[in-house]
Design an enzyme around this catalytic site. Structure first.
Site, PDB file in Angstrom:
ATOM      1  N   HIS A 388       2.551   7.582 -16.941  1.00 35.17           N
ATOM      2  CA  HIS A 388       1.667   6.526 -17.466  1.00 35.17           C
ATOM      3  C   HIS A 388       1.910   6.313 -18.965  1.00 35.17           C
ATOM      4  CE1 HIS A 388      -2.278   4.331 -17.589  1.00 35.17           C
ATOM      5  NE2 HIS A 388      -2.235   4.732 -18.848  1.00 35.17           N
ATOM      6  N   GLU A 389       1.864   7.408 -19.729  1.00 38.10           N
ATOM      7  CA  GLU A 389       2.027   7.288 -21.190  1.00 38.10           C
ATOM      8  C   GLU A 389       3.440   6.839 -21.566  1.00 38.10           C
ATOM      9  OE1 GLU A 389      -0.470   7.120 -22.988  1.00 38.10           O
ATOM     10  OE2 GLU A 389      -1.923   7.999 -21.619  1.00 38.10           O
ATOM     11  N   HIS A 392       3.635   3.132 -21.603  1.00 36.18           N
ATOM     12  CA  HIS A 392       3.195   2.592 -22.902  1.00 36.18           C
ATOM     13  C   HIS A 392       4.275   2.795 -23.972  1.00 36.18           C
ATOM     14  CE1 HIS A 392      -0.812   1.709 -21.593  1.00 36.18           C
ATOM     15  NE2 HIS A 392      -1.177   2.960 -21.414  1.00 36.18           N
ATOM     16  N   HIS A 395       7.102   0.434 -23.647  1.00 36.52           N
ATOM     17  CA  HIS A 395       6.625  -0.899 -24.038  1.00 36.52           C
ATOM     18  C   HIS A 395       6.671  -1.011 -25.567  1.00 36.52           C
ATOM     19  CE1 HIS A 395       3.299  -4.164 -23.187  1.00 36.52           C
ATOM     20  NE2 HIS A 395       4.388  -4.671 -23.716  1.00 36.52           N
TER      21      HIS A 395
END
Length: 595
Positions: A388-389, A392, A395
């Site tokens: 998940h991290e 980010h 991104h």
């Protein structure tokens, strides 16, 4: 599982290298001094921007100062997060915060000044000084806010009141993080220990129902006792928000929150209506949960216990990283190779240590690189958190490398898409590569519960925020009784008749910090629904899907969130993405039931 009693024991390779920001404190001090001086220079522009060149000079100085300020503030934030007990780090952060208030105050004149300019005058300035084209989009975007910006004197007053207006949120933070004590509980080994939040999240998943019940009652007890106090802080936060919305001439507090992302109110309403219209699979899952656990009565403390027993496997950080890289292969070679390098370059702070901030986050620092904080526990949940991290972080990396500073940041609205696409790719990969039926069932259970937590629960919270703000706007009272009644009604509607409601259920609103950042959680749900659609299309292997998605990751804030998503094929102005996601949820429940 590896536990460390001190940061000194953690392998260097599993810690951040903060020298990437400042090699020594003297450099930080020099930047602090420099921002202090530049803040005074920025203040001197007040009343003295009267041509294209002075406007350009102000904007360049403002961007440079803002960049340096962010860098020095983030450096102190990281130091505090690594050990919240470190008083030296705290005092550095306090100095950075005080400087931030000065900087904000020194530049508060600019927006009212800009909007006092005639739009044709501004366009003339942009033609005159070539460098102003860099700022053109942002400058013209400001005119959208024209009717919402107050005269200069009022803006200065609001800027000075910043700390007072954030008092309800700060007070709740103190109550929730510093003052609340959950008392003692008995573990399944018969040991009496003080309950902490981290321990609660483990105990509420315990196989032993008595352990779950005791933890649940102990966890809610202080919230029940402080119900009126917390109601007062939340009521003040909502009323502050409503008052500011009225002062700034927004039709409602909700529309004020949606304004910056250019999201129509219909998107918010669509989300709630489409979810409630397709709630049946969630009610079906609740029934399956009751049957699987073999209970006569299903209660709230039975909703988080895994339905598949004895599948806990230890996954080291290195192993988790390898699995992640394999699962993200549909994102292409460049994505995977870049992410591989993050570990070698120490972009992660991996381990839980005494005093370290709990949870996990990514912070992309423009001109440096992304920093990911973890509290890795060598289990499946930690693998999902890592993936998940890293969504980010990638991104941040793509946006920083393909956008100028002014548009490199991205809004929260699109942020959750990048992280959730990665999670969906991981779960699909694990399901595909698992022969063990028990493990497959466990993964499906994990996927369903993640869906429930990220989509259904956040929509439930979104409706609570909408109703309570509307009450404040009509001048209706907001107190503990009102909050309890609204929350319980929504909770019942979402969770169905299979649950027997304990007294504590209606107090659930009082423990949610997100409510002090109004109309924010709906973005988790829209992001989740968007990500489900994108990930499943990526797995079909169409080159244009990957190309469009990577363009989305590179786009930062170069367009409004809904436009950025439309380029990936997701149109949130229509209910379809929500309906499609909920249909997939129904399929997962069916598959789990059949297994």
């Amino acid at each position: 599982m590896t536990t460390y009693k001190s940061r000194k024991d953690v392998p260097v390779s599993e810690t951040w290298n903060l020298a990437d920001i400042y090699e020594e404190l003297s450099q930080w001090e020099a930047d602090l001094q420099s921002v202090e001086e530049r803040t005074q220079k920025l203040k001197a522009f007040d009343g003295n921007i009267n041509d294209a060149q002075s406007l350009y000079d102000y904007l360049i100085l403002s961007e440079e100062t803002g960049y340096t300020y962010k860098k020095l503030y983030v450096y102190t934030m990281f130091q505090v997060d690594l050990d919240t007990r470190d008083t030296k780090a705290q005092s550095l952060q306090d100095r950075a915060k005080q400087l931030g208030v000065k900087l904000s105050s020194a530049t508060s004149f600019f927006m009212p000044f800009l909007l006092s300019l005639d739009e044709s005058t501004l366009k003339g300035y942009i033609k005159e000084v070539k460098g102003l084209t860099y700022f053109e989009e942002d400058l013209l975007e400001s005119y959208r806010y024209k009717k919402h910006v107050l005269p200069k004197e009022k803006e200065e007053v609001l800027s000075e009141l910043g700390e007072a207006l954030s008092a309800p949120s700060n007070t709740f933070g103190m109550i929730n993080n510093a003052d609340i004590k959950f008392g003692d509980v008995t573990t399944k080994d018969g040991e009496t220990v003080e309950l902490t939040r981290g321990m609660y999240s483990k105990l509420i998943e315990d196989d032993n129902r008595e352990v779950r019940q005791e933890a649940y009652k102990a966890y809610y007890k202080p919230y029940v006792q402080l119900n009126n106090t917390i109601a007062s802080t939340l009521s003040s936060a909502i009323k502050n928000n409503v008052t500011l919305s009225k002062m700034r001439h927004y039709p409602s507090a909700l529309e004020k929150s949606l304004f910056s992302d250019m999201v129509p109110k219909e998107v918010y309403d669509n989300l709630i209506e489409a979810t409630k219209a397709n709630i049946e699979p969630l009610h079906r899952y609740t029934k399956i949960r009751k049957q699987t656990l073999g209970l006569d009565e299903l209660r709230q403390y039975d909703l988080n216990v895994p339905l598949v027993k004895d599948v806990k496997e230890e996954i080291s950080f290195d192993e988790a990283y390898e699995t992640m890289l394999k699962s993200l292969a549909p994102l292409g070679e460049e994505y995977v190779e870049t992410l591989k390098g993050f570990k070698e370059k120490r972009y992660f702070d991996v381990r839980e240590t005494p005093g370290k901030r709990s949870g996990a986050y990514n912070l992309g620092l423009y001109g440096v690189h992304p920093f990911v904080l973890l509290n890795h526990q060598d289990d499946l949940d930690s693998l999902f958190t890592l993936v998940h991290e890293c969504g980010h972080a990638m991104h941040s990396w793509y946006s920083s490398n393909h956008q100028p500073q002014i548009s490199a940041g991205y809004s929260i609205f699109v942020a959750e898409v990048a992280s959730t696409v990665n999670e969906v790719l991981l779960i699909r990969y694990l399901l595909k590569h698992t022969e063990d039926e028990k493990m497959k069932k466990h993964l499906l259970n994990h996927f369903i519960d993640s869906f429930r937590g990220t989509l259904f629960t956040q929509v439930m919270f979104s409706e609570f925020e909408k109703i309570t703000h509307e009450k404040a706007e009509k001048g209706e009272p907001l107190n503990a009784e009102v909050f309890n009644e609204v929350y319980e009604t929504i909770f019942r509607e979402f969770n169905g008749d299979e649950i027997v409601f304990d007294e504590e259920v209606k107090y659930g609103w009082s423990r949610i910090p997100h409510f002090y950042r109004p109309f924010y959680v709906y973005k988790y749900a829209t992001g989740y629904a968007s990500a489900i659609q994108i990930a499943d299309q990526l797995l079909e292997g169409k080159p244009e899907t990957l190309e469009n998605y990577l363009t989305f990751l590179k786009s930062g804030s170069s367009d409004y969130p809904l436009e950025l998503l439309q380029a990936t094929g997701v149109d949130l102005t229509k209910p379809e993405p929500i309906r499609n996601a909920l249909a997939i949820f129904g399929e997962l429940v069916d598959e789990f039931s059949n297994l």
